[in-house]
Design a protein around this motif. Structure first.
Motif, PDB file in Angstrom:
ATOM      1  N   SER A   1       0.832  -1.207   0.000  1.00 36.59           N
ATOM      2  CA  SER A   1       0.000   0.000   0.000  1.00 36.59           C
ATOM      3  C   SER A   1       0.862   1.251   0.000  1.00 36.59           C
ATOM      4  N   PHE A   2       1.945   1.227   0.769  1.00 36.50           N
ATOM      5  CA  PHE A   2       2.861   2.363   0.802  1.00 36.50           C
ATOM      6  C   PHE A   2       3.428   2.635  -0.593  1.00 36.50           C
ATOM      7  N   PHE A   3       3.898   1.589  -1.271  1.00 38.43           N
ATOM      8  CA  PHE A   3       4.443   1.771  -2.613  1.00 38.43           C
ATOM      9  C   PHE A   3       3.372   2.289  -3.575  1.00 38.43           C
TER      10      PHE A   3
ATOM     11  N   ILE B   1       0.539   4.020  -2.865  1.00 35.59           N
ATOM     12  CA  ILE B   1       0.178   5.401  -2.538  1.00 35.59           C
ATOM     13  C   ILE B   1       1.296   6.350  -2.946  1.00 35.59           C
ATOM     14  N   THR B   2       2.537   5.954  -2.713  1.00 34.72           N
ATOM     15  CA  THR B   2       3.676   6.781  -3.116  1.00 34.72           C
ATOM     16  C   THR B   2       3.701   6.952  -4.636  1.00 34.72           C
ATOM     17  N   ALA B   3       3.416   5.900  -5.370  1.00 34.46           N
ATOM     18  CA  ALA B   3       3.402   5.982  -6.833  1.00 34.46           C
ATOM     19  C   ALA B   3       2.302   6.917  -7.327  1.00 34.46           C
TER      20      ALA B   3
ATOM     21  N   VAL C   1       0.715   9.424  -5.541  1.00 32.44           N
ATOM     22  CA  VAL C   1       0.891  10.798  -5.070  1.00 32.44           C
ATOM     23  C   VAL C   1       2.063  11.496  -5.767  1.00 32.44           C
ATOM     24  N   THR C   2       3.138  10.785  -6.026  1.00 32.01           N
ATOM     25  CA  THR C   2       4.337  11.407  -6.578  1.00 32.01           C
ATOM     26  C   THR C   2       4.484  11.216  -8.084  1.00 32.01           C
TER      27      THR C   2
ATOM     28  N   LEU D   1       7.096   7.837  -8.438  1.00 31.33           N
ATOM     29  CA  LEU D   1       8.298   7.681  -7.619  1.00 31.33           C
ATOM     30  C   LEU D   1       8.294   6.348  -6.865  1.00 31.33           C
ATOM     31  N   GLY D   2       7.126   5.864  -6.469  1.00 32.62           N
ATOM     32  CA  GLY D   2       7.035   4.576  -5.780  1.00 32.62           C
ATOM     33  C   GLY D   2       7.493   3.428  -6.665  1.00 32.62           C
TER      34      GLY D   2
ATOM     35  N   LEU E   1      11.291   3.704  -6.834  1.00 33.66           N
ATOM     36  CA  LEU E   1      11.849   3.239  -5.566  1.00 33.66           C
ATOM     37  C   LEU E   1      11.813   1.716  -5.483  1.00 33.66           C
ATOM     38  N   TYR E   2      10.700   1.117  -5.858  1.00 36.40           N
ATOM     39  CA  TYR E   2      10.564  -0.340  -5.852  1.00 36.40           C
ATOM     40  C   TYR E   2      11.591  -0.982  -6.780  1.00 36.40           C
TER      41      TYR E   2
END
Length: 63
Positions: free
Chosen positions: A34-36, A38-40, A42-43, A46-47, A50-51
């Protein structure tokens, strides 16, 4: 983060990154995924970047 102590996991969805982080941190895989996600969202991707970087840096699962 010490990536050598956080190997990817065999029980994986894509590359095992989320499962490896979840096991290392003692949290659920759902939370990490979920963090990845949501980061993807919102940004603007970027998620995903990062992954991908973590998939390259983290060692393979132990046999």
């Amino acid at each position: 983060m010490d990536f050598k102590n956080m190997p990817k996991q065999k029980s994986h969805f894509l590359a095992g990154v989320a499962a490896g982080i979840a096991e290392y941190q003692g949290i659920s895989k759902f939370t990490v995924r979920s963090f990845f996600l949501i980061t993807a969202i919102v940004t603007g991707g970027l998620g995903i970047l990062l992954y991908s970087v973590l998939a390259l840096l983290m060692p393979p699962p132990e046999q």
